[in-house]
Design a protein around this motif. Structure first.
Motif, PDB file in Angstrom:
ATOM      1  N   GLY A 125      32.499 -13.743  38.533  1.00 44.25           N
ATOM      2  CA  GLY A 125      31.901 -12.445  38.249  1.00 44.25           C
ATOM      3  C   GLY A 125      30.393 -12.380  38.320  1.00 44.25           C
ATOM      4  O   GLY A 125      29.795 -11.365  37.922  1.00 44.25           O
ATOM      5  N   ASP A 126      29.754 -13.405  38.863  1.00 46.06           N
ATOM      6  CA  ASP A 126      28.283 -13.418  38.917  1.00 46.06           C
ATOM      7  C   ASP A 126      27.724 -12.236  39.702  1.00 46.06           C
ATOM      8  O   ASP A 126      26.770 -11.574  39.270  1.00 46.06           O
ATOM      9  CB  ASP A 126      27.785 -14.719  39.554  1.00 46.06           C
ATOM     10  CG  ASP A 126      28.060 -15.942  38.698  1.00 46.06           C
ATOM     11  OD1 ASP A 126      28.378 -15.767  37.516  1.00 46.06           O
ATOM     12  OD2 ASP A 126      27.957 -17.065  39.229  1.00 46.06           O
ATOM     13  N   PHE A 127      28.307 -11.982  40.883  1.00 46.94           N
ATOM     14  CA  PHE A 127      27.773 -10.912  41.722  1.00 46.94           C
ATOM     15  C   PHE A 127      28.007  -9.539  41.094  1.00 46.94           C
ATOM     16  O   PHE A 127      27.206  -8.624  41.264  1.00 46.94           O
ATOM     17  CB  PHE A 127      28.409 -10.964  43.111  1.00 46.94           C
ATOM     18  CG  PHE A 127      27.803 -12.029  44.005  1.00 46.94           C
ATOM     19  CD1 PHE A 127      27.184 -13.144  43.467  1.00 46.94           C
ATOM     20  CD2 PHE A 127      27.859 -11.929  45.381  1.00 46.94           C
ATOM     21  CE1 PHE A 127      26.634 -14.132  44.271  1.00 46.94           C
ATOM     22  CE2 PHE A 127      27.313 -12.894  46.206  1.00 46.94           C
ATOM     23  CZ  PHE A 127      26.703 -13.994  45.645  1.00 46.94           C
ATOM     24  N   HIS A 128      29.110  -9.400  40.386  1.00 50.58           N
ATOM     25  CA  HIS A 128      29.362  -8.130  39.704  1.00 50.58           C
ATOM     26  C   HIS A 128      28.335  -7.906  38.593  1.00 50.58           C
ATOM     27  O   HIS A 128      27.847  -6.789  38.392  1.00 50.58           O
ATOM     28  CB  HIS A 128      30.779  -8.103  39.130  1.00 50.58           C
ATOM     29  CG  HIS A 128      31.850  -8.176  40.171  1.00 50.58           C
ATOM     30  ND1 HIS A 128      31.904  -7.321  41.251  1.00 50.58           N
ATOM     31  CD2 HIS A 128      32.908  -9.008  40.318  1.00 50.58           C
ATOM     32  CE1 HIS A 128      32.948  -7.619  42.006  1.00 50.58           C
ATOM     33  NE2 HIS A 128      33.574  -8.655  41.461  1.00 50.58           N
ATOM     34  N   ALA A 129      28.007  -8.974  37.878  1.00 52.08           N
ATOM     35  CA  ALA A 129      27.005  -8.863  36.822  1.00 52.08           C
ATOM     36  C   ALA A 129      25.642  -8.487  37.397  1.00 52.08           C
ATOM     37  O   ALA A 129      24.918  -7.660  36.835  1.00 52.08           O
ATOM     38  CB  ALA A 129      26.916 -10.181  36.046  1.00 52.08           C
ATOM     39  N   LEU A 130      25.304  -9.093  38.525  1.00 56.56           N
ATOM     40  CA  LEU A 130      24.033  -8.772  39.182  1.00 56.56           C
ATOM     41  C   LEU A 130      24.002  -7.328  39.655  1.00 56.56           C
ATOM     42  O   LEU A 130      22.994  -6.623  39.495  1.00 56.56           O
ATOM     43  CB  LEU A 130      23.816  -9.709  40.365  1.00 56.56           C
ATOM     44  CG  LEU A 130      23.175 -11.055  40.034  1.00 56.56           C
ATOM     45  CD1 LEU A 130      23.484 -12.083  41.099  1.00 56.56           C
ATOM     46  CD2 LEU A 130      21.678 -10.894  39.874  1.00 56.56           C
ATOM     47  N   THR A 131      25.111  -6.886  40.243  1.00 60.67           N
ATOM     48  CA  THR A 131      25.195  -5.497  40.693  1.00 60.67           C
ATOM     49  C   THR A 131      25.023  -4.542  39.522  1.00 60.67           C
ATOM     50  O   THR A 131      24.298  -3.539  39.614  1.00 60.67           O
ATOM     51  CB  THR A 131      26.543  -5.244  41.387  1.00 60.67           C
ATOM     52  OG1 THR A 131      26.696  -6.161  42.482  1.00 60.67           O
ATOM     53  CG2 THR A 131      26.639  -3.823  41.913  1.00 60.67           C
ATOM     54  N   GLU A 132      25.675  -4.853  38.402  1.00 63.04           N
ATOM     55  CA  GLU A 132      25.598  -3.996  37.219  1.00 63.04           C
ATOM     56  C   GLU A 132      24.184  -3.970  36.657  1.00 63.04           C
ATOM     57  O   GLU A 132      23.656  -2.898  36.306  1.00 63.04           O
ATOM     58  CB  GLU A 132      26.568  -4.509  36.148  1.00 63.04           C
ATOM     59  CG  GLU A 132      26.751  -3.578  34.973  1.00 63.04           C
ATOM     60  CD  GLU A 132      27.488  -2.299  35.328  1.00 63.04           C
ATOM     61  OE1 GLU A 132      27.359  -1.317  34.569  1.00 63.04           O
ATOM     62  OE2 GLU A 132      28.174  -2.274  36.357  1.00 63.04           O
ATOM     63  N   ALA A 133      23.538  -5.128  36.575  1.00 63.17           N
ATOM     64  CA  ALA A 133      22.176  -5.184  36.041  1.00 63.17           C
ATOM     65  C   ALA A 133      21.207  -4.427  36.946  1.00 63.17           C
ATOM     66  O   ALA A 133      20.337  -3.681  36.468  1.00 63.17           O
ATOM     67  CB  ALA A 133      21.734  -6.639  35.891  1.00 63.17           C
ATOM     68  N   HIS A 134      21.345  -4.612  38.248  1.00 60.88           N
ATOM     69  CA  HIS A 134      20.460  -3.938  39.194  1.00 60.88           C
ATOM     70  C   HIS A 134      20.588  -2.419  39.074  1.00 60.88           C
ATOM     71  O   HIS A 134      19.584  -1.703  38.975  1.00 60.88           O
ATOM     72  CB  HIS A 134      20.795  -4.382  40.621  1.00 60.88           C
ATOM     73  CG  HIS A 134      19.891  -3.805  41.661  1.00 60.88           C
ATOM     74  ND1 HIS A 134      18.997  -4.568  42.386  1.00 60.88           N
ATOM     75  CD2 HIS A 134      19.718  -2.530  42.089  1.00 60.88           C
ATOM     76  CE1 HIS A 134      18.322  -3.786  43.212  1.00 60.88           C
ATOM     77  NE2 HIS A 134      18.750  -2.541  43.059  1.00 60.88           N
ATOM     78  N   ASN A 135      21.827  -1.932  39.079  1.00 59.85           N
ATOM     79  CA  ASN A 135      22.039  -0.487  39.042  1.00 59.85           C
ATOM     80  C   ASN A 135      21.751   0.110  37.667  1.00 59.85           C
ATOM     81  O   ASN A 135      21.432   1.306  37.563  1.00 59.85           O
ATOM     82  CB  ASN A 135      23.461  -0.156  39.486  1.00 59.85           C
ATOM     83  CG  ASN A 135      23.666  -0.437  40.965  1.00 59.85           C
ATOM     84  OD1 ASN A 135      22.721  -0.384  41.753  1.00 59.85           O
ATOM     85  ND2 ASN A 135      24.886  -0.748  41.351  1.00 59.85           N
ATOM     86  N   SER A 197      19.263  -7.956  46.611  1.00 64.19           N
ATOM     87  CA  SER A 197      18.579  -7.538  45.393  1.00 64.19           C
ATOM     88  C   SER A 197      17.544  -8.574  44.967  1.00 64.19           C
ATOM     89  O   SER A 197      17.797  -9.783  45.038  1.00 64.19           O
ATOM     90  CB  SER A 197      19.589  -7.342  44.259  1.00 64.19           C
ATOM     91  OG  SER A 197      18.935  -7.209  43.009  1.00 64.19           O
ATOM     92  N   GLU A 198      16.407  -8.096  44.504  1.00 61.83           N
ATOM     93  CA  GLU A 198      15.419  -9.031  43.969  1.00 61.83           C
ATOM     94  C   GLU A 198      15.964  -9.759  42.750  1.00 61.83           C
ATOM     95  O   GLU A 198      15.584 -10.901  42.481  1.00 61.83           O
ATOM     96  CB  GLU A 198      14.118  -8.305  43.609  1.00 61.83           C
ATOM     97  CG  GLU A 198      13.011  -9.268  43.175  1.00 61.83           C
ATOM     98  CD  GLU A 198      11.701  -8.600  42.818  1.00 61.83           C
ATOM     99  OE1 GLU A 198      10.782  -9.306  42.352  1.00 61.83           O
ATOM    100  OE2 GLU A 198      11.598  -7.370  42.990  1.00 61.83           O
ATOM    101  N   LEU A 199      16.870  -9.125  42.022  1.00 60.60           N
ATOM    102  CA  LEU A 199      17.490  -9.794  40.872  1.00 60.60           C
ATOM    103  C   LEU A 199      18.239 -11.055  41.297  1.00 60.60           C
ATOM    104  O   LEU A 199      18.281 -12.037  40.560  1.00 60.60           O
ATOM    105  CB  LEU A 199      18.445  -8.851  40.142  1.00 60.60           C
ATOM    106  CG  LEU A 199      17.847  -7.916  39.096  1.00 60.60           C
ATOM    107  CD1 LEU A 199      18.945  -7.082  38.452  1.00 60.60           C
ATOM    108  CD2 LEU A 199      17.073  -8.686  38.031  1.00 60.60           C
TER     109      LEU A 199
END
Length: 554
Positions: A125-135, A197-199
């Motif tokens: 779920g790393d990429f999902h967490a990154l997507t959520e944080a970015h958005n 994403s820069e994140l």
């Protein structure tokens, strides 16, 4: 031969706790995600003796295939064959390319990391967490503008786009805030793919949660009406964004088909960012193994250069050996052979295209560390082609070259290469910086990359890039390293110029500050940060039955 997913499904996996014990990882350092995946609570500050670091890179990627990840995994399994304590450190696959045109991204044949389906899909779920944080940050920015805009942020100068881990060209340029006063302030926006994403870059360059939070606070999100920069710290939301990534920052541990431990963590876009797995994953591999094998995205002109000039200073460790992967097929394509006729022996095309390998080897030699060429063998390669390639590497380039065929034979096919790599790692060698981070100007850094790594002559900045450079220097960020955003298919900024072109100019269209990641992105050519799907997406060939058995995943 069986497909990659069939080979993976037939593999007998060892429990992740047993894999962890191979490296001496304690039970309390392990957070299991089922029986065969785990996150590792790794403390990089704990006193340890680092192992040797091996960086795997390649020639420019082509439609013919290079197999860099397959070679990396096969080399790791070869170290296991030699009873060496080794750990891999690799990037996580992005769902966009998996469903688009690449299929799986976990190696191939009998050199794979497993469980292949899990790693290629949602993994931990790393990429999902990154997507959520970015958005979440995107939503907070627009919410701030909606509710009074205390920071005076100019909606036309918001530089923070939204992201999604899907290839979707329709989202490259959009308008948000339509629907009246209660639906926000209308402005132009767009989506990048999550790996751009820069994140993602920040996560992969962070050493701890506190480092992650500090980097997030420095993200430049836009400018005010009077052109003053606005940062995440001005919104006071760095803590909220960091807590969404508290688990994603931990490296993931899995295994290869031959039960070699593999850390798979992070995956920044190698065009727009630095294209390497996380520093924490590499540090873990170095700390727990006597040998750590990692790879960099795309060819050496992109991923490896960025590893040397952006990652290594933060890692505080340089590679002890660099392995450049090449194939007969790809070199023939670089020499003008038809991509539909690569199975036919063509020594003439091979001799013309081999200059591509020469430039990659010479580029990596700029850094002063031993360079080895790994020839990834395909079944269609003729004996004469392989003999010519090896002789050229050994006699003309005067570097060590070995054939590896782990795709068909697993780790045992890479033992000779592994022995040569071990010998190279023991050679004394001083690391040479390509440029001085503090003293070189931004232009000098770009010039060093273009002339010494790409083999070009000049840099040409557009009017927009010139204005951006003045702004960057005025803000006091000229000391940052440069991350060149360039096509992966050529040394130039033209994807169709194969081989090793001479007397060319790199055209820089814009310069972008990525202050959280800590580098300046130089945009060249036409770089898409949101890819589209091909006419026949890989997703069309994928399926799952009522028993959960997956087919078509490469």
């Amino acid at each position: 031969m069986k497909t990659d997913v069939e080979i993976s499904q037939e593999a007998k996996m060892t429990s992740i706790t047993a894999i962890a014990k191979k490296l001496g990882i304690k039970d309390e350092e392990l957070e299991q995600y089922g029986n065969y995946k785990a996150k590792v609570n790794f403390d990089p500050s704990a006193p340890r003796t680092d192992g040797k670091l091996i960086l795997v890179t390649s020639i420019n990627p082509t439609a013919a295939g290079e197999g860099k990840t397959t070679v990396t995994i096969g080399l790791g399994d070869a170290f296991t064959e030699l009873h060496k304590k080794v750990a891999l450190a690799l990037r996580e696959p992005s769902l966009g390319p998996v469903m688009g045109m690449k299929g799986g991204a976990t190696g191939g044949g009998y050199a794979q990391v497993i469980p292949m389906e899990d790693i290629n899909l949602h993994f931990t779920g790393d990429f999902h967490a990154l997507t959520e944080a970015h958005n979440t940050l995107s939503a907070l920015i627009d919410n701030h503008i909606q509710h009074g805009n205390e920071l005076n942020l100019d909606p036309r100068q918001v530089t923070w786009k939204r992201v999604m881990d899907v290839n979707d060209r329709e989202l490259r340029q959009i308008v948000v805030g339509l629907g009246g006063r209660t639906s926000g302030v209308p402005r132009q926006d767009g989506f990048d793919i999550t790996v751009a994403s820069e994140l993602m870059a920040i996560l992969c360059l962070s050493n701890s949660l506190s480092d992650l939070k500090n980097r997030i606070s420095r993200i430049l999100i836009g400018y005010t009406y009077d052109r003053k920069p606005v940062y995440v710290s001005d919104l006071h939301v760095q803590g909220a964004l960091t807590l969404l990534l508290k688990d994603a920052i931990k490296p993931n541990l899995v295994q290869t088909l031959e039960h070699t431990p593999a850390f798979i963590h992070g995956g920044p876009f190698a065009n727009i960012a630095h294209g390497c797995n996380s520093i924490l994953a590499t540090k873990a591999a170095l700390a727990y193994g006597d040998y750590a094998i990692t790879e960099a995205g795309f060819g050496s002109d992109l991923g490896a250069e960025k590893f040397m000039d952006i990652v290594a200073p933060r890692l505080k460790k340089t590679p002890d050996c660099v392995v450049v992967v090449a194939t007969v097929r790809a070199l023939k394509l670089n020499g003008g052979a038809d991509k539909h006729d690569l199975n036919t022996e063509n020594l003439s095309a091979l001799k013309k295209g081999i200059v591509n390998l020469k430039r990659h080897v010479e580029g990596m030699q700029q850094y002063g560390k031993p360079v080895i060429v790994a020839v990834n063998k395909f079944a269609t390669d003729s004996d004469d082609e392989l003999t010519y390639l090896l002789n050229y590497v050994r006699n003309d380039l005067k570097v060590t070259g070995e054939i590896i065929n782990s795709w068909a034979q697993g780790g045992k096919a890479g033992v000779e290469l592994a022995r040569k790599v071990i010998t190279a790692c023991d050679q004394p060698a001083d690391f040479h910086e390509l440029y001085n981070h503090e003293e070189s100007t931004v232009l000098e850094k770009m010039q060093a990359i273009v002339t010494r790594i790409y083999g070009g002559d000049n840099i040409e900045l557009s009017h927009k890039a010139q204005l951006a450079l003045k702004r960057i220097e005025k803000m006091g960020y000229g000391h940052l390293p440069v991350c060149m955003a360039k096509t992966q298919y050529s040394f130039t900024d033209n994807a169709k110029q194969l081989g090793a072109p001479d007397n060319f100019t790199i055209h820089v269209s814009d310069l972008q500050l990525k202050l959280g990641a800590g580098f300046i992105v130089a945009l060249t050519g036409k770089i898409l940060t949101m890819p589209g799907l091909p006419s026949h997406p890989a997703a069309l060939d994928m399926d799952i039955d009522e028993n959960g058995r997956i087919t078509g995943l490469f």
